[in-house]
Motif scaffolding. Sequence first.
Motif, mmCIF file in Angstrom:
data_model
loop_
_atom_site.group_PDB
_atom_site.id
_atom_site.type_symbol
_atom_site.label_atom_id
_atom_site.label_comp_id
_atom_site.label_asym_id
_atom_site.label_seq_id
_atom_site.Cartn_x
_atom_site.Cartn_y
_atom_site.Cartn_z
ATOM 1 N N GLY A 54 0.782 -1.222 0.000
ATOM 2 C CA GLY A 54 0.000 0.000 0.000
ATOM 3 C C GLY A 54 0.817 1.277 0.000
ATOM 4 N N ALA A 55 2.123 1.191 0.196
ATOM 5 C CA ALA A 55 2.978 2.375 0.205
ATOM 6 C C ALA A 55 3.697 2.492 -1.129
ATOM 7 N N HIS A 56 4.031 3.693 -1.501
ATOM 8 C CA HIS A 56 4.751 3.920 -2.746
ATOM 9 C C HIS A 56 6.182 4.305 -2.434
ATOM 10 N N SER A 57 7.102 3.827 -3.236
ATOM 11 C CA SER A 57 8.508 4.203 -3.117
ATOM 12 C C SER A 57 9.089 4.260 -4.522
ATOM 13 N N THR A 75 13.778 4.656 -2.298
ATOM 14 C CA THR A 75 13.508 5.896 -1.569
ATOM 15 C C THR A 75 12.030 5.952 -1.207
ATOM 16 N N ASN A 76 11.759 6.193 0.077
ATOM 17 C CA ASN A 76 10.392 6.301 0.566
ATOM 18 C C ASN A 76 9.900 7.738 0.433
ATOM 19 N N ALA A 77 8.622 7.937 0.663
ATOM 20 C CA ALA A 77 8.011 9.260 0.525
ATOM 21 C C ALA A 77 8.610 10.279 1.495
ATOM 22 N N ASP A 78 9.190 9.815 2.585
ATOM 23 C CA ASP A 78 9.777 10.734 3.560
ATOM 24 C C ASP A 78 11.173 11.218 3.173
ATOM 25 N N GLY A 79 11.673 10.771 2.005
ATOM 26 C CA GLY A 79 12.980 11.223 1.530
ATOM 27 C C GLY A 79 14.153 10.387 2.024
ATOM 28 N N ILE A 80 13.858 9.332 2.753
ATOM 29 C CA ILE A 80 14.916 8.437 3.237
ATOM 30 C C ILE A 80 15.143 7.363 2.189
ATOM 31 N N SER A 81 16.411 7.201 1.793
ATOM 32 C CA SER A 81 16.795 6.171 0.815
ATOM 33 C C SER A 81 17.542 5.070 1.529
ATOM 34 N N CYS A 82 17.333 3.854 1.063
ATOM 35 C CA CYS A 82 18.048 2.694 1.592
ATOM 36 C C CYS A 82 18.752 1.990 0.445
ATOM 37 N N ILE A 83 20.009 1.651 0.672
ATOM 38 C CA ILE A 83 20.765 0.875 -0.306
ATOM 39 C C ILE A 83 20.373 -0.574 -0.110
ATOM 40 N N VAL A 84 19.807 -1.177 -1.161
ATOM 41 C CA VAL A 84 19.355 -2.558 -1.044
ATOM 42 C C VAL A 84 20.268 -3.538 -1.774
ATOM 43 N N ALA A 85 21.126 -3.028 -2.662
ATOM 44 C CA ALA A 85 22.076 -3.904 -3.358
ATOM 45 C C ALA A 85 23.206 -3.056 -3.932
ATOM 46 N N VAL A 86 24.391 -3.627 -3.943
ATOM 47 C CA VAL A 86 25.554 -3.018 -4.592
ATOM 48 C C VAL A 86 26.314 -4.120 -5.313
ATOM 49 N N GLY A 87 27.096 -3.724 -6.310
ATOM 50 C CA GLY A 87 27.852 -4.742 -7.017
ATOM 51 C C GLY A 87 28.894 -4.140 -7.934
ATOM 52 N N THR A 88 29.580 -5.017 -8.637
ATOM 53 C CA THR A 88 30.626 -4.612 -9.574
ATOM 54 C C THR A 88 30.355 -5.252 -10.930
ATOM 55 N N ASP A 89 31.140 -4.855 -11.895
ATOM 56 C CA ASP A 89 31.073 -5.409 -13.249
ATOM 57 C C ASP A 89 29.706 -5.207 -13.890
#
Length: 104
Positions: A54-57, A75-89
């Motif tokens: 029910g929430a939008h991001s 990024t949520n509506a409150d402006g807080i971003s979360c890194i959910v994945a990182v990688g190379t190549d």
Amino acid sequence: MFKRLFALALTFGMAATAPPAFAKNCAERDDIIAKLQENYAEELAFGGLQKTRGAHSVMEVWTSKETGSYTVLVTNADGISCIVAVGTDFFEAIPKVKIEGTPS
């Protein structure tokens, strides 16, 4: 028997109430973007709206052709971003081009 059940319940109870591991990878969007640009030379490659429970991001993928690194942000509506994945190549897929007059 009771001690084992109690220890098992305690262990699972602590795991269930612990904050998610990625929670410490969250901050103001502007701060995360500045670090991605300065430290990794990453630029926004693509993104889109995401609806969860029910929430939008906004989901974004930041990439660097220089370093080959990539980062997936939510990024949520409150402006807080979360890194959910990182990688190379990181690589870009080459779209197939259909030549007129040939079967698909």
